[in-house]
Design an enzyme around this catalytic site. Sequence first.
Site, PDB file in Angstrom:
ATOM      1  N   LYS A  15      19.673  26.923  99.528  1.00 31.30           N
ATOM      2  CA  LYS A  15      20.440  27.692 100.210  1.00 31.30           C
ATOM      3  C   LYS A  15      21.383  28.437  98.740  1.00 31.30           C
ATOM      4  O   LYS A  15      22.135  28.991  99.219  1.00 31.30           O
ATOM      5  CB  LYS A  15      21.541  26.753 101.105  1.00 31.30           C
ATOM      6  N   ASP A  16      21.127  27.965  97.621  1.00 32.74           N
ATOM      7  CA  ASP A  16      21.965  28.465  96.545  1.00 32.74           C
ATOM      8  C   ASP A  16      21.021  29.721  95.850  1.00 32.74           C
ATOM      9  O   ASP A  16      21.564  30.104  94.789  1.00 32.74           O
ATOM     10  CB  ASP A  16      22.088  27.372  95.497  1.00 32.74           C
ATOM     11  N   VAL A  68      29.035  17.319  94.660  1.00 38.63           N
ATOM     12  CA  VAL A  68      29.152  16.358  96.019  1.00 38.63           C
ATOM     13  C   VAL A  68      30.279  14.935  95.591  1.00 38.63           C
ATOM     14  O   VAL A  68      31.087  14.830  96.251  1.00 38.63           O
ATOM     15  CB  VAL A  68      27.950  15.867  96.688  1.00 38.63           C
ATOM     16  N   SER A 100      23.925  18.383  88.068  1.00 36.69           N
ATOM     17  CA  SER A 100      24.407  17.359  88.790  1.00 36.69           C
ATOM     18  C   SER A 100      23.643  16.421  89.524  1.00 36.69           C
ATOM     19  O   SER A 100      22.453  16.539  89.210  1.00 36.69           O
ATOM     20  CB  SER A 100      24.921  18.223  89.954  1.00 36.69           C
ATOM     21  N   ARG A 145      31.262  30.425 105.210  1.00 33.82           N
ATOM     22  CA  ARG A 145      30.649  30.037 106.528  1.00 33.82           C
ATOM     23  C   ARG A 145      31.322  28.727 107.471  1.00 33.82           C
ATOM     24  O   ARG A 145      31.509  28.833 108.495  1.00 33.82           O
ATOM     25  CB  ARG A 145      29.103  29.771 106.413  1.00 33.82           C
ATOM     26  N   ARG A 146      31.505  27.967 106.673  1.00 37.09           N
ATOM     27  CA  ARG A 146      32.229  26.766 107.268  1.00 37.09           C
ATOM     28  C   ARG A 146      33.476  27.090 107.631  1.00 37.09           C
ATOM     29  O   ARG A 146      34.118  26.557 108.732  1.00 37.09           O
ATOM     30  CB  ARG A 146      32.119  25.362 106.262  1.00 37.09           C
ATOM     31  N   ARG A 203      35.801  22.858  95.444  1.00 35.19           N
ATOM     32  CA  ARG A 203      34.585  23.150  94.890  1.00 35.19           C
ATOM     33  C   ARG A 203      34.097  21.854  94.152  1.00 35.19           C
ATOM     34  O   ARG A 203      35.081  21.093  94.214  1.00 35.19           O
ATOM     35  CB  ARG A 203      34.394  24.423  93.997  1.00 35.19           C
ATOM     36  N   ARG A 206      33.609  16.049  95.007  1.00 34.61           N
ATOM     37  CA  ARG A 206      34.372  16.476  96.576  1.00 34.61           C
ATOM     38  C   ARG A 206      35.035  15.395  97.375  1.00 34.61           C
ATOM     39  O   ARG A 206      35.821  15.416  98.022  1.00 34.61           O
ATOM     40  CB  ARG A 206      33.280  17.294  97.464  1.00 34.61           C
ATOM     41  N   ARG A 259      19.391  21.848  87.054  1.00 36.59           N
ATOM     42  CA  ARG A 259      21.134  21.553  86.701  1.00 36.59           C
ATOM     43  C   ARG A 259      21.099  20.193  86.660  1.00 36.59           C
ATOM     44  O   ARG A 259      20.296  19.391  86.933  1.00 36.59           O
ATOM     45  CB  ARG A 259      21.765  22.064  87.969  1.00 36.59           C
ATOM     46  N   CYS A 316      27.447  35.596  99.373  1.00 42.12           N
ATOM     47  CA  CYS A 316      28.091  34.213  99.595  1.00 42.12           C
ATOM     48  C   CYS A 316      29.475  34.775  99.884  1.00 42.12           C
ATOM     49  O   CYS A 316      30.499  34.144 100.044  1.00 42.12           O
ATOM     50  CB  CYS A 316      28.233  33.047  98.756  1.00 42.12           C
TER      51      CYS A 316
HETATM   52  N1  PBG Z   1      26.308  24.324  97.434  1.00 43.12           N
HETATM   53  C1  PBG Z   1      26.261  23.226  96.824  1.00 43.12           C
HETATM   54  C2  PBG Z   1      25.098  22.707  97.762  1.00 43.12           C
HETATM   55  N2  PBG Z   1      23.720  22.923  97.792  1.00 43.12           N
HETATM   56  C3  PBG Z   1      23.092  22.596  98.481  1.00 43.12           C
HETATM   57  C4  PBG Z   1      23.500  21.456  98.986  1.00 43.12           C
HETATM   58  C5  PBG Z   1      22.919  20.532 100.082  1.00 43.12           C
HETATM   59  C6  PBG Z   1      21.537  20.136  99.970  1.00 43.12           C
HETATM   60  C7  PBG Z   1      20.757  21.230 100.863  1.00 43.12           C
HETATM   61  O1  PBG Z   1      21.354  22.089 101.452  1.00 43.12           O
HETATM   62  O2  PBG Z   1      19.660  21.306 100.394  1.00 43.12           O
HETATM   63  C8  PBG Z   1      24.922  21.712  98.488  1.00 43.12           C
HETATM   64  C9  PBG Z   1      25.911  20.658  98.702  1.00 43.12           C
HETATM   65  C10 PBG Z   1      26.809  20.786 100.065  1.00 43.12           C
HETATM   66  O3  PBG Z   1      26.831  21.829 100.625  1.00 43.12           O
HETATM   67  O4  PBG Z   1      27.182  19.908 100.429  1.00 43.12           O
END
Ligand code: PBG
Length: 315
Positions: A93-94, A162, A23, A141-142, A159, A165, A21, A252
């Site tokens: 995590k994605d 980083v 970003s 989750r948060r 959303r 945000r 990606r 998710c």
């Molecule tokens: N969903 C976006 C995402 N995917 C992974 C990370 C952070 C890096 C990681 O967990 O390896 C982030 C940004 C965040 O949650 O602040």
Amino acid sequence: MIAAIVSGAVMSPSLLRIATRKSALALWQAEHVAGLLRAAHPGLRVELVPLTTRGDEIIDKPLATIGGKGLFLKELEVAMLEGRADLAVHSLKDVPAELEPGFTLPAVLPRADAADAFVSNDYADVTALPLGARVGTSSLRRQAQLRAVRPDLELLDLRGNVGTRLQKLDAGHYEAIILACAGLERLGLHARIRSRMSAPSWLPAPGQAAIAIEARSDQADVLEALAVLDDADTRLAVTAERAMNRALGGSCTVPVGAWCTVTEHGLHLRGMVGDVSSGRLLLAEASGNSSDATKLGNDVAQALFAQGAADFLGH
Ligand SMILES: NCc1[nH]cc(CCC(=O)O)c1CC(=O)O
């Protein structure tokens, strides 16, 4: 024509193209993997193939409502299927609990700091926030974990990547936002972390802070070249976390947290399923043998189901 077939040996590739990606975080992670591959395989050429994914294009809606995490992978997987790229680099995590058929994760890199970060210009941590403060995070989750400790907070969607945000925080839309420490560290933004929110009182997402490499299951030469980057302990921990998430129906659309530690005594996994509206959290933990991380994940999922997790998951 003479076919050169060397039985038993796989040819090592001379070029590896990394789908990523666009970003800043994704590009950092892809460059990081490129550097590791060049170091591991002298003479190997490594190139980036930056692509736009649907998950990046649609940033005005919560991820849970637009099709989930697979949105970030699809275009990268199509590039691999069409032969435009050999591997893709992801934040684990994605990566959905179930990979698309025909793909595998030949390497998981050593995990960085898996904690979440409390980011604010005025307050040091969650307890310092004034009554009714606005906190930005689209992660269920948060949100659920914030509700559990501070039912008064106003939780607002947030959303985008980083940088976006952080800009929204700085523009005054929120008193605080929650991000992953790992992402901030990688982008050189360590100074934005006001406090760490970490296990056991606060659980990260399954696989948080681990970078995963995805490739086609049928490319033996590529898989072999990538496997040298795999970190055994991280692999064990994320296998347990992802197995738990999968057994819970992992997506998710439900708040799920997981944190597995690895020591010489074996694995220890903590799991959480939460409810955003009530702030109720179910927690379970178990220890297991490092020879069966998947079983440990399933065991903790079962312990959560025994506490009524099905109600939280909408089953
Ligand atoms: N969903 C976006 C995402 N995917 C992974 C990370 C952070 C890096 C990681 O967990 O390896 C982030 C940004 C965040 O949650 O602040």
